[in-house]
Write a protein that holds these residues in place. Structure first.
Motif, PDB file in Angstrom:
ATOM      1  N   HIS A 100       7.397 -56.377  63.680  1.00  0.00           N
ATOM      2  CA  HIS A 100       6.414 -57.444  63.855  1.00  0.00           C
ATOM      3  C   HIS A 100       6.303 -58.352  62.645  1.00  0.00           C
ATOM      4  CE1 HIS A 100       3.832 -54.727  61.567  1.00  0.00           C
ATOM      5  NE2 HIS A 100       2.973 -55.718  61.453  1.00  0.00           N
ATOM      6  N   ARG A 101       6.748 -57.921  61.469  1.00  0.00           N
ATOM      7  CA  ARG A 101       6.696 -58.809  60.299  1.00  0.00           C
ATOM      8  C   ARG A 101       7.564 -60.043  60.528  1.00  0.00           C
ATOM      9  NH1 ARG A 101       9.962 -54.297  57.965  1.00  0.00           N
ATOM     10  NH2 ARG A 101      11.943 -55.158  57.249  1.00  0.00           N
ATOM     11  N   LYS A 102       8.647 -59.887  61.269  1.00  0.00           N
ATOM     12  CA  LYS A 102       9.507 -61.020  61.623  1.00  0.00           C
ATOM     13  C   LYS A 102       8.748 -61.988  62.526  1.00  0.00           C
ATOM     14  CE  LYS A 102      13.687 -62.068  64.261  1.00  0.00           C
ATOM     15  NZ  LYS A 102      14.799 -61.492  65.008  1.00  0.00           N
ATOM     16  N   LEU A 103       7.996 -61.466  63.475  1.00  0.00           N
ATOM     17  CA  LEU A 103       7.236 -62.309  64.391  1.00  0.00           C
ATOM     18  C   LEU A 103       6.186 -63.123  63.642  1.00  0.00           C
ATOM     19  CD1 LEU A 103       6.719 -59.715  67.277  1.00  0.00           C
ATOM     20  CD2 LEU A 103       8.608 -61.350  66.960  1.00  0.00           C
ATOM     21  N   ILE A 104       5.542 -62.502  62.671  1.00  0.00           N
ATOM     22  CA  ILE A 104       4.543 -63.198  61.860  1.00  0.00           C
ATOM     23  C   ILE A 104       5.219 -64.317  61.066  1.00  0.00           C
ATOM     24  CG2 ILE A 104       2.938 -62.985  59.920  1.00  0.00           C
ATOM     25  CD1 ILE A 104       2.519 -60.022  60.842  1.00  0.00           C
TER      26      ILE A 104
END
Length: 121
Positions: A100-104
């Motif tokens: 999810h860090r990529k999505l952020i």
């Protein structure tokens, strides 16, 4: 200045800048400067993805609904901060490919009209 992502398992680097943990359940000895659990998936969503076989596509969709849409002010702050100093988002996954860090980071870049540099690791 850039918004970077990195596994919390990797050692601190002077290039990290402000290290922000975006994990729901960080470890007691993890090395970060700030913890923002509001940017992490809920325990339910995390369990569905890690233990129950929720697909990455469904995880992305649910995360967007659950976090991105609800934390716009916090994400605006993150964009502004990363435009003034290096910021590294930390999570447990070894790479950002399905984290999810990529999505952020990608959302932040899209909201900055592409002016925010992101570095996905």
């Amino acid at each position: 200045m850039a918004l970077k992502t990195k596994s919390i398992q990797k050692k601190r680097s002077a290039k990290d800048g402000l290290r922000i943990c975006v994990m729901r359940r960080p470890g007691e000895f993890d090395d970060w400067d700030m913890w923002i659990p509001k940017l992490s998936p809920s325990n339910e969503l995390l369990n569905q993805y890690v233990y129950e076989g929720l697909s990455w596509e469904d995880m992305q969709r649910k995360f967007h609904t659950q976090v991105i849409k609800k934390q716009t002010r916090l994400l605006e702050w993150l964009i502004e901060t990363a435009q003034n100093q290096d910021v590294t988002l930390l999570c447990f996954e070894e790479t950002a490919d399905k984290c999810h860090r990529k999505l952020i980071a990608e959302y932040c870049k899209s909201q900055s009209n592409g002016t925010l540099k992101i570095v996905l690791k």
